[in-house]
Design a protein around this motif. Structure first.
Motif, PDB file in Angstrom:
ATOM      1  N   HIS A 152      59.801 -19.259 -27.024  1.00  0.00           N
ATOM      2  CA  HIS A 152      60.375 -19.749 -28.276  1.00  0.00           C
ATOM      3  C   HIS A 152      59.287 -19.950 -29.309  1.00  0.00           C
ATOM      4  CE1 HIS A 152      63.743 -20.052 -25.808  1.00  0.00           C
ATOM      5  NE2 HIS A 152      63.418 -21.176 -25.218  1.00  0.00           N
ATOM      6  N   VAL A 153      59.648 -19.697 -30.572  1.00  0.00           N
ATOM      7  CA  VAL A 153      58.671 -19.832 -31.626  1.00  0.00           C
ATOM      8  C   VAL A 153      59.096 -20.723 -32.749  1.00  0.00           C
ATOM      9  CG1 VAL A 153      57.424 -18.628 -33.365  1.00  0.00           C
ATOM     10  CG2 VAL A 153      57.785 -17.604 -31.153  1.00  0.00           C
ATOM     11  N   LEU A 154      60.332 -20.653 -33.106  1.00  0.00           N
ATOM     12  CA  LEU A 154      60.879 -21.602 -34.051  1.00  0.00           C
ATOM     13  C   LEU A 154      61.874 -22.340 -33.187  1.00  0.00           C
ATOM     14  CD1 LEU A 154      61.528 -19.049 -36.875  1.00  0.00           C
ATOM     15  CD2 LEU A 154      59.494 -20.332 -36.435  1.00  0.00           C
ATOM     16  N   ARG A 155      62.439 -23.372 -33.594  1.00  0.00           N
ATOM     17  CA  ARG A 155      63.457 -23.915 -32.751  1.00  0.00           C
ATOM     18  C   ARG A 155      64.361 -24.925 -33.411  1.00  0.00           C
ATOM     19  NH1 ARG A 155      58.511 -24.158 -30.336  1.00  0.00           N
ATOM     20  NH2 ARG A 155      58.309 -23.213 -32.251  1.00  0.00           N
ATOM     21  N   SER A 185      56.926 -15.697 -33.153  1.00  0.00           N
ATOM     22  CA  SER A 185      57.666 -16.324 -34.248  1.00  0.00           C
ATOM     23  C   SER A 185      57.977 -15.374 -35.385  1.00  0.00           C
ATOM     24  CB  SER A 185      56.860 -17.498 -34.818  1.00  0.00           C
ATOM     25  OG  SER A 185      55.761 -17.013 -35.549  1.00  0.00           O
ATOM     26  N   HIS A 228      56.174 -15.006 -37.772  1.00  0.00           N
ATOM     27  CA  HIS A 228      55.487 -15.560 -38.945  1.00  0.00           C
ATOM     28  C   HIS A 228      54.000 -15.241 -38.929  1.00  0.00           C
ATOM     29  CE1 HIS A 228      58.533 -18.176 -40.987  1.00  0.00           C
ATOM     30  NE2 HIS A 228      59.170 -17.878 -39.866  1.00  0.00           N
ATOM     31  N   VAL A 256      55.709 -22.039 -39.621  1.00  0.00           N
ATOM     32  CA  VAL A 256      56.054 -22.560 -38.298  1.00  0.00           C
ATOM     33  C   VAL A 256      54.972 -23.530 -37.829  1.00  0.00           C
ATOM     34  CG1 VAL A 256      57.419 -20.558 -37.635  1.00  0.00           C
ATOM     35  CG2 VAL A 256      54.967 -20.549 -37.223  1.00  0.00           C
ATOM     36  N   GLU A 258      53.656 -24.023 -34.864  1.00  0.00           N
ATOM     37  CA  GLU A 258      52.655 -23.481 -33.948  1.00  0.00           C
ATOM     38  C   GLU A 258      51.599 -22.660 -34.679  1.00  0.00           C
ATOM     39  OE1 GLU A 258      56.107 -20.626 -33.996  1.00  0.00           O
ATOM     40  OE2 GLU A 258      55.790 -22.788 -33.966  1.00  0.00           O
ATOM     41  N   HIS A 267      66.644 -24.295 -39.506  1.00  0.00           N
ATOM     42  CA  HIS A 267      65.692 -24.837 -38.530  1.00  0.00           C
ATOM     43  C   HIS A 267      65.536 -26.354 -38.664  1.00  0.00           C
ATOM     44  CE1 HIS A 267      65.252 -20.628 -38.113  1.00  0.00           C
ATOM     45  NE2 HIS A 267      64.490 -20.480 -39.180  1.00  0.00           N
ATOM     46  N   TRP A 288      65.730 -24.243 -28.715  1.00  0.00           N
ATOM     47  CA  TRP A 288      64.427 -24.784 -29.085  1.00  0.00           C
ATOM     48  C   TRP A 288      64.353 -26.284 -28.819  1.00  0.00           C
ATOM     49  CZ3 TRP A 288      63.767 -22.302 -34.612  1.00  0.00           C
ATOM     50  CH2 TRP A 288      63.753 -20.911 -34.479  1.00  0.00           C
ATOM     51  N   GLU A 313      52.818 -26.744 -29.848  1.00  0.00           N
ATOM     52  CA  GLU A 313      53.382 -27.505 -30.950  1.00  0.00           C
ATOM     53  C   GLU A 313      53.056 -28.992 -30.820  1.00  0.00           C
ATOM     54  OE1 GLU A 313      57.818 -28.369 -31.823  1.00  0.00           O
ATOM     55  OE2 GLU A 313      57.363 -26.400 -32.620  1.00  0.00           O
ATOM     56  N   VAL A 319      63.804 -13.711 -32.842  1.00  0.00           N
ATOM     57  CA  VAL A 319      62.747 -14.679 -32.551  1.00  0.00           C
ATOM     58  C   VAL A 319      62.933 -15.230 -31.146  1.00  0.00           C
ATOM     59  CG1 VAL A 319      61.791 -16.919 -33.208  1.00  0.00           C
ATOM     60  CG2 VAL A 319      62.370 -15.249 -34.965  1.00  0.00           C
TER      61      VAL A 319
END
Length: 612
Positions: free
Chosen positions: A5-8, A200, A202, A355, A357, A439, A464, A475, A508
């Motif tokens: 996972h990258v965004l959540r 992500s 991004h 994001v 991260e 998000h 997420w 994160e 994503v």
């Protein structure tokens, strides 16, 4: 298997009373089927008479449980009749008999559960179904530079004619201290630019050839909200977070309308197999101008090939000045000829930050020193409050909704400032306009209240919410434990009255099956085998939503957010026949078994578009 996972975030729900207004595009004001006064006045005798003389129908579903999503207590119905793609009867076994003829297709539910088709509230269609044809998708769950080198070289060798080599799915865990650098890319046998997007999407890692071709140097200035990463000696690492515009002069991968149409058909097949009958787009993965996108989708609908209702989204670019709202208003005005029951064209999106991260989410307090940024760094935003407010005001005044991508509490605050100011300038939010924040994983208590008061939807991603030790650790390190634990306070948001829609932000997050996300949101832990009983995957269990609230996020809430609640989102007479039939009842089965429920049928507009 789940993709890292990258965004959540997730999506929650509120009572039906809050969603009573129809969410049609523009300024149109229509009544929902629930508000039909004739239906409310009809007594039982009239209903019986109508049923005795009922027309024979196309399809009948009987012998199961019908979850109408009109209320949590509405559980007594067992049968549904469909004619010409619309629901004409919801009731019991006795009442359904008068609708059946020799020409009626009768589906015996045998105790299975029928409910409204699922609606994904934020997805990038057609996702990997488009890009996998001409770009490399790195193997999931293998954060290893040796694996990446082997896969990239094989792809390069197999595609000698491509002007640029692009890949996606890079896991930062493959690098020491999660800090990406391009030294290893020197070993690739190619004289062409190579750009790899992280999970992500991004962050992008460019090889030295790509940096040189694009003219990126140590003196280059990142765009607002973006960041260029340097090593300890002050040299470029090749990693750019929310700064891909610096590579805009590189060759692009060309996609045709035929590519898009083919990818959409493939995407729909998978979506339908998950029980999805509609989506609220977060913006297509498509490098052609938006009018072509709309025309392709409209042509698919005319040919009977569209099995997902779509609330489309057009991207707003930088800089966000008056000319951008002018461009988008003209684009959407000119594209209204493509609208239909299957195609809404009334929403634009602007990415305000990045994001956490990648240390590009905009925060009210600085990142930790572990994030590797200069002291006091709290991220930046891609538009000033003045420019964002002017943009939202203009788009809303023209009857169009605005969605911002905002993951940090500072960007959520700026979004809300703009939405409030636009509402004041326009004398209230215009009819048919539904603004959103995508998000919205970190926000202040004050902004929770403002979102609820202004009716701004939170488009969130339940997968997420729980603690993924492969991603959440980064994160948590960047934000600090206390602030990390303040993310995804879904229970608080629901209780405050925020309308939350559910999604997984595909691609994503590779898995966009709603049942997996519904379980995750109701347990705040992983829904996957081998992880679902492991305490290491639990996060904020006190913030869990109920199963019914999770179902609302994927039905009534998402229908409202997608400007479709007048035709879908509930099972009731007069609405479109968009259903999912499940092998078990998510409201009564073990909550940790929800992700294992099978999708038996998916019905779109009265058509069987998936059958197990």
């Amino acid at each position: 298997m789940k993709k890292k996972h990258v965004l959540r975030l997730l999506a929650a729900a509120v009572t039906m009373g809050m969603l009573a207004g129809t969410a049609s595009c523009g300024n149109a004001n229509q009544k929902t089927a629930q508000e039909n006064p004739l239906a409310e006045e009809a007594d039982s005798a009239q209903t019986e008479q109508e049923h005795e003389s009922a027309e024979e129908v196309d399809m009948v579903f009987r012998g199961g449980t019908v979850i109408t999503m009109l209320s949590e207590d509405d559980t007594d119905n067992t049968a549904v009749a469909v004619k010409d793609g619309e629901i004409v009867y919801v009731g019991d076994e006795e009442g359904i008999e008068t609708y059946i003829s020799d020409a009626t297709e009768v589906i015996e539910l045998d105790g299975q559960t029928l409910m409204p088709g699922f609606i994904d509230g934020h997805i990038h269609e057609p996702g990997n179904m488009m890009t996998e044809k001409k770009e490399l998708i790195l193997p999931e769950g293998q954060a290893d530079l040796d694996v990446y080198k082997k896969e990239l070289q094989s792809f390069i060798d197999a595609n000698p004619d491509l002007p640029i080599y692009k890949a996606s799915g890079m896991d930062l865990q493959a690098f020491p201290d999660n800090i990406a650098d391009n030294e290893w890319m020197d070993e690739l046998d190619t004289d062409k630019p190579v750009v790899i997007a992280d999970v992500s999407s991004h962050g992008n890692l460019a090889n030295k050839i790509a940096l040189e071709m694009a003219g990126v140097t140590k003196e280059s200035t990142p765009p607002d909200g973006g960041k260029i990463f340097f090593d300890e000696e002050g040299e470029l690492t090749g990693y750019l977070s929310d700064a891909v515009s610096l590579l805009s002069t590189l060759p692009i991968i060309e996609y045709t309308e035929e590519d898009f149409s083919s990818a959409m058909k493939e995407f729909q097949e998978l979506a339908n197999s998950y029980g999805l009958t509609a989506i609220d787009s977060g913006g297509t993965i498509y490098e052609t101008e938006d009018p072509n996108q709309y025309e392709v989708l409209s042509n698919m609908h005319s040919a009977g090939d569209l099995t997902l209702r779509i609330n489309t989204t057009s991207w707003a670019g930088q800089p966000l000045e008056g000319k951008e709202s002018d461009r988008l208003i003209k684009l959407l005005d000119d594209s209204q000829k493509y609208t239909s029951d299957f195609l809404q064209i009334c929403q634009v999106k602007f990415s305000l930050d990045g994001v956490p991260e990648g240390a590009t989410s905009a925060l009210l307090e600085p990142y930790t020193k572990e994030a590797g940024q200069e002291e006091g760094y709290a991220g930046t935003q891609k538009a000033t409050e003045e420019d964002l407010t002017a943009f939202v005001t203009a788009m809303n005044a023209a009857g169009y909704s605005v969605e911002t991508h905002a993951m940090g509490d500072a960007s959520v605050q700026r979004s809300m400032n703009a939405f409030e100011a636009a509402s004041e300038a326009n004398g209230g939010t215009p009819d048919g306009v539904i603004n959103k924040i995508a998000h919205v994983n970190l926000l202040t208590t004050e902004d929770m209240t403002r979102m609820a008061d202004e009716g701004v939807i939170a488009a969130m991603q339940p997968l997420w919410f729980y603690y993924d030790p492969f991603f959440s650790a980064q994160e948590e390190s960047n934000l600090g434990k206390e602030r990390f634990e303040q993310e995804y306070h879904i229970r608080d948001m629901i209780d405050e009255g925020i309308i939350i829609t559910g999604s997984n932000d595909y691609p994503v997050t590779a898995d966009f099956a709603p049942l997996h996300a519904i379980e995750a949101g109701a347990t705040q832990q992983s829904p996957y085998e081998g992880e679902d009983d492991d305490p290491a995957y639990i996060r904020n269990p006190e913030q869990s939503a109920t199963v019914y609230e999770m179902l609302q996020m994927y039905t009534v809430n998402a229908a409202y957010g997608a400007h479709m609640d007048d035709i879908v989102g509930t099972v009731e007479e007069g609405k479109k026949a968009d259903f999912v039939i499940l092998g078990d009842n998510p409201l009564t089965c073990d909550v940790k078994a929800i992700s294992d429920i099978t999708v038996e049928y998916t019905i779109s507009d009265g058509r069987i578009v998936y059958q197990k």
